[in-house]
Scaffold this motif. Structure first.
Motif, PDB file in Angstrom:
ATOM      1  N   PRO A 204       0.805  -1.233   0.000  1.00  0.00           N
ATOM      2  CA  PRO A 204       0.000   0.000   0.000  1.00  0.00           C
ATOM      3  C   PRO A 204       0.837   1.283   0.000  1.00  0.00           C
ATOM      4  CG  PRO A 204      -1.053  -1.622   1.377  1.00  0.00           C
ATOM      5  CD  PRO A 204       0.251  -2.229   0.938  1.00  0.00           C
ATOM      6  N   HIS A 205       1.913   1.325   0.791  1.00  0.00           N
ATOM      7  CA  HIS A 205       2.742   2.535   0.851  1.00  0.00           C
ATOM      8  C   HIS A 205       3.328   2.882  -0.523  1.00  0.00           C
ATOM      9  CE1 HIS A 205       5.319   5.662   2.360  1.00  0.00           C
ATOM     10  NE2 HIS A 205       6.415   5.020   1.962  1.00  0.00           N
ATOM     11  N   THR A 206       3.731   1.848  -1.285  1.00  0.00           N
ATOM     12  CA  THR A 206       4.265   2.057  -2.639  1.00  0.00           C
ATOM     13  C   THR A 206       3.244   2.814  -3.492  1.00  0.00           C
ATOM     14  OG1 THR A 206       5.226  -0.172  -2.421  1.00  0.00           O
ATOM     15  CG2 THR A 206       5.392   0.871  -4.580  1.00  0.00           C
ATOM     16  N   PHE A 207       1.985   2.361  -3.403  1.00  0.00           N
ATOM     17  CA  PHE A 207       0.951   2.955  -4.263  1.00  0.00           C
ATOM     18  C   PHE A 207       0.492   4.315  -3.748  1.00  0.00           C
ATOM     19  CE2 PHE A 207       1.139  -1.355  -5.726  1.00  0.00           C
ATOM     20  CZ  PHE A 207       1.059  -1.178  -7.094  1.00  0.00           C
ATOM     21  N   GLN A 240      -8.794   4.626  -8.449  1.00  0.00           N
ATOM     22  CA  GLN A 240      -7.965   5.554  -9.240  1.00  0.00           C
ATOM     23  C   GLN A 240      -6.994   4.801 -10.152  1.00  0.00           C
ATOM     24  OE1 GLN A 240      -5.628   8.304  -6.876  1.00  0.00           O
ATOM     25  NE2 GLN A 240      -4.863   9.401  -8.651  1.00  0.00           N
ATOM     26  N   PHE A 241      -6.282   3.807  -9.593  1.00  0.00           N
ATOM     27  CA  PHE A 241      -5.315   3.045 -10.397  1.00  0.00           C
ATOM     28  C   PHE A 241      -6.016   2.171 -11.441  1.00  0.00           C
ATOM     29  CE2 PHE A 241      -2.260   4.060  -6.973  1.00  0.00           C
ATOM     30  CZ  PHE A 241      -1.204   4.483  -7.760  1.00  0.00           C
ATOM     31  N   ALA A 242      -7.171   1.603 -11.065  1.00  0.00           N
ATOM     32  CA  ALA A 242      -7.921   0.774 -12.028  1.00  0.00           C
ATOM     33  C   ALA A 242      -8.368   1.625 -13.219  1.00  0.00           C
ATOM     34  CB  ALA A 242      -9.117   0.133 -11.343  1.00  0.00           C
ATOM     35  N   PHE A 252      -4.517  -3.341 -13.361  1.00  0.00           N
ATOM     36  CA  PHE A 252      -4.193  -3.140 -11.947  1.00  0.00           C
ATOM     37  C   PHE A 252      -4.745  -4.322 -11.154  1.00  0.00           C
ATOM     38  CE2 PHE A 252      -5.082  -1.113  -7.698  1.00  0.00           C
ATOM     39  CZ  PHE A 252      -3.752  -1.020  -7.327  1.00  0.00           C
ATOM     40  N   PHE A 253      -3.834  -5.110 -10.566  1.00  0.00           N
ATOM     41  CA  PHE A 253      -4.218  -6.294  -9.798  1.00  0.00           C
ATOM     42  C   PHE A 253      -4.110  -6.022  -8.296  1.00  0.00           C
ATOM     43  CE2 PHE A 253      -3.148  -8.253 -13.838  1.00  0.00           C
ATOM     44  CZ  PHE A 253      -4.033  -9.324 -13.937  1.00  0.00           C
ATOM     45  N   VAL A 254      -5.231  -6.148  -7.581  1.00  0.00           N
ATOM     46  CA  VAL A 254      -5.221  -6.146  -6.117  1.00  0.00           C
ATOM     47  C   VAL A 254      -5.170  -7.607  -5.682  1.00  0.00           C
ATOM     48  CG1 VAL A 254      -6.592  -5.647  -4.056  1.00  0.00           C
ATOM     49  CG2 VAL A 254      -6.508  -3.989  -5.928  1.00  0.00           C
ATOM     50  N   MET A 255      -4.248  -7.927  -4.767  1.00  0.00           N
ATOM     51  CA  MET A 255      -4.047  -9.319  -4.375  1.00  0.00           C
ATOM     52  C   MET A 255      -4.026  -9.427  -2.848  1.00  0.00           C
ATOM     53  SD  MET A 255      -1.144 -10.174  -7.266  1.00  0.00           S
ATOM     54  CE  MET A 255       0.208  -9.464  -6.350  1.00  0.00           C
ATOM     55  N   TYR A 256      -4.373 -10.609  -2.354  1.00  0.00           N
ATOM     56  CA  TYR A 256      -4.406 -10.855  -0.909  1.00  0.00           C
ATOM     57  C   TYR A 256      -3.657 -12.147  -0.636  1.00  0.00           C
ATOM     58  CZ  TYR A 256      -6.561 -12.671   3.446  1.00  0.00           C
ATOM     59  OH  TYR A 256      -6.785 -13.225   4.687  1.00  0.00           O
ATOM     60  N   ALA A 273     -12.143  -4.150 -10.560  1.00  0.00           N
ATOM     61  CA  ALA A 273     -11.552  -3.310  -9.509  1.00  0.00           C
ATOM     62  C   ALA A 273     -12.261  -1.974  -9.349  1.00  0.00           C
ATOM     63  CB  ALA A 273     -10.065  -3.100  -9.774  1.00  0.00           C
ATOM     64  N   GLY A 274     -12.715  -1.387 -10.457  1.00  0.00           N
ATOM     65  CA  GLY A 274     -13.405  -0.104 -10.382  1.00  0.00           C
ATOM     66  C   GLY A 274     -14.731  -0.208  -9.645  1.00  0.00           C
ATOM     67  N   GLU A 275     -15.425  -1.335  -9.839  1.00  0.00           N
ATOM     68  CA  GLU A 275     -16.753  -1.520  -9.239  1.00  0.00           C
ATOM     69  C   GLU A 275     -16.687  -2.084  -7.823  1.00  0.00           C
ATOM     70  OE1 GLU A 275     -21.008  -3.656 -10.402  1.00  0.00           O
ATOM     71  OE2 GLU A 275     -19.294  -3.875 -11.751  1.00  0.00           O
TER      72      GLU A 275
END
Length: 357
Positions: A204-207, A240-242, A252-256, A273-275
């Motif tokens: 998160p800090h990177t982004f 925003q990134f999506a 833009f990939f969000v991963m867990y 990701a936007g939705e």
């Protein structure tokens, strides 16, 4: 092929798979002593990559050290009794055999990953060779990583996310541009523009930093995707990134994930990701996610909150607190993540809180 460039060092030198293998010769020679544990200093250097690849190929178990934590590292050496400690600051890996009686190690143990998020902790997740192979294959598949991909290092290799960027690109036949400069520095962007970089990975800090530097992304014409893990990114930034990616032609990939899952558990398909910017997405291929009540019973109703559980071939083989724990691997059917979550009607998952630390 062994002649293809897989690594570009800070000084611009290129390394093929064959050159990396040759550089790791001193480590590869330890195969005769496997199974055993080795500790390797984690640096974004050719010496580290060579040592890491050679150790895993030789059937050795690896724990990657944060070189800055000298006192912790000395304690870990005492507690886990490795066969060797490998320095990686120089042009090639330097192997120091310890004078300790090496700990007996299970032949399938490949990695010890620190569970606290920081190295130096003595609670380690035991990761088998099979778990790493399964997780690496799943990540390569959903990110579509192939021989044309080039990742620039934005994370340290003693951090499981940083290590997975290395593993996936080397396994898929892609390349890695070694870098130690922070993304807020001009050096980073000069370095990134020197090659056709196709991806950036970050926490998160990177982004949060990158959101203040968005025009810089236009200097990377080959960019194919950005990947975020290592904690929750604010939904506004996800959106925003999506949106920027959709307009600029990258994903833009969000991963867990969790260390106990070698480390990836789920990803959010970029088109969603936007939705659904607060979602961790869906389980990776080969894995399964579900919600359970306080008694561990599965809850099927959409939107019901409960603890998030995960099952898959990348689940760890138990914890190690010291040398005596390295000889056995447990077959764990699933992982209770400790995170509270709910499943949306469309099958995506949303983290709502933390059950336990």
């Amino acid at each position: 092929s062994s002649g293809r460039t897989c690594l570009i060092a800070a000084d611009g030198q290129e390394y093929s798979h064959a050159r990396i293998a040759a550089l790791g010769g001193q480590v590869a020679a330890l195969a005769a002593r496997a199974p055993a544990l080795v500790l390797i200093e984690g640096r974004n250097t050719p010496a580290f990559i060579a040592a890491h690849v050679a150790a895993l190929r030789a059937g050795l178990a690896v724990h990657v050290l944060d070189p800055a934590r000298t006192r912790d590292n000395a304690r870990l050496e005492e507690e886990f009794r490795p066969l060797a400690v490998i320095a990686t600051a120089g042009p090639e890996p330097q192997v120091r055999l310890t004078s300790l009686h090496p700990a007996p190690v299970h032949p399938d143990l490949a990695l010890l990953l620190p569970t606290s998020g920081t190295t130096g902790s003595s609670k380690m997740a035991k990761i088998s060779a099979r778990a790493i192979a399964a997780n690496t294959a799943s990540i390569i598949e959903y990110l579509g990583i192939g021989p044309a991909d080039c990742a620039i290092t934005t994370l340290k290799p003693f951090y499981s996310f940083g290590m997975s960027v290395l593993n996936t690109h080397l396994e898929a036949g892609g390349s890695i541009l070694l870098n130690d400069a922070g993304i807020e520095t001009p050096e980073f962007w000069q370095r990134a523009a020197s090659r056709p970089v196709t991806s950036l990975a970050g926490v998160p800090h990177t982004f949060e930093l990158l959101a203040t530097l968005l025009p810089r992304l236009e200097t990377l014409p080959s960019l194919r995707f950005l990947a975020q893990a290592g904690g929750r990114l604010a939904p506004g930034l996800v959106r925003q990134f999506a949106g920027l990616g959709a307009r600029s032609g990258w994903d833009f990939f969000v991963m867990y994930g969790q260390t106990e899952a070698s480390p990836r558990i789920s990803y959010l398909p970029p088109a969603l990701a936007g939705e659904f910017p607060d979602s961790i997405g869906q389980a990776i291929r080969g894995g399964r996610l579900w919600i359970a009540d306080e008694h561990g019973r599965p809850v099927d109703a959409p939107d019901a909150e409960g603890e998030l559980y995960y099952a898959g071939p990348n689940v760890m083989s138990g914890y190690a607190h010291g040398a005596d724990d390295l000889a056995g691997l447990e077959d764990l059917p699933h992982l209770a993540t400790g995170d509270l979550a709910r499943r949306l009607a469309n099958g995506l998952f949303v983290i709502t809180g933390r059950r336990s630390r």
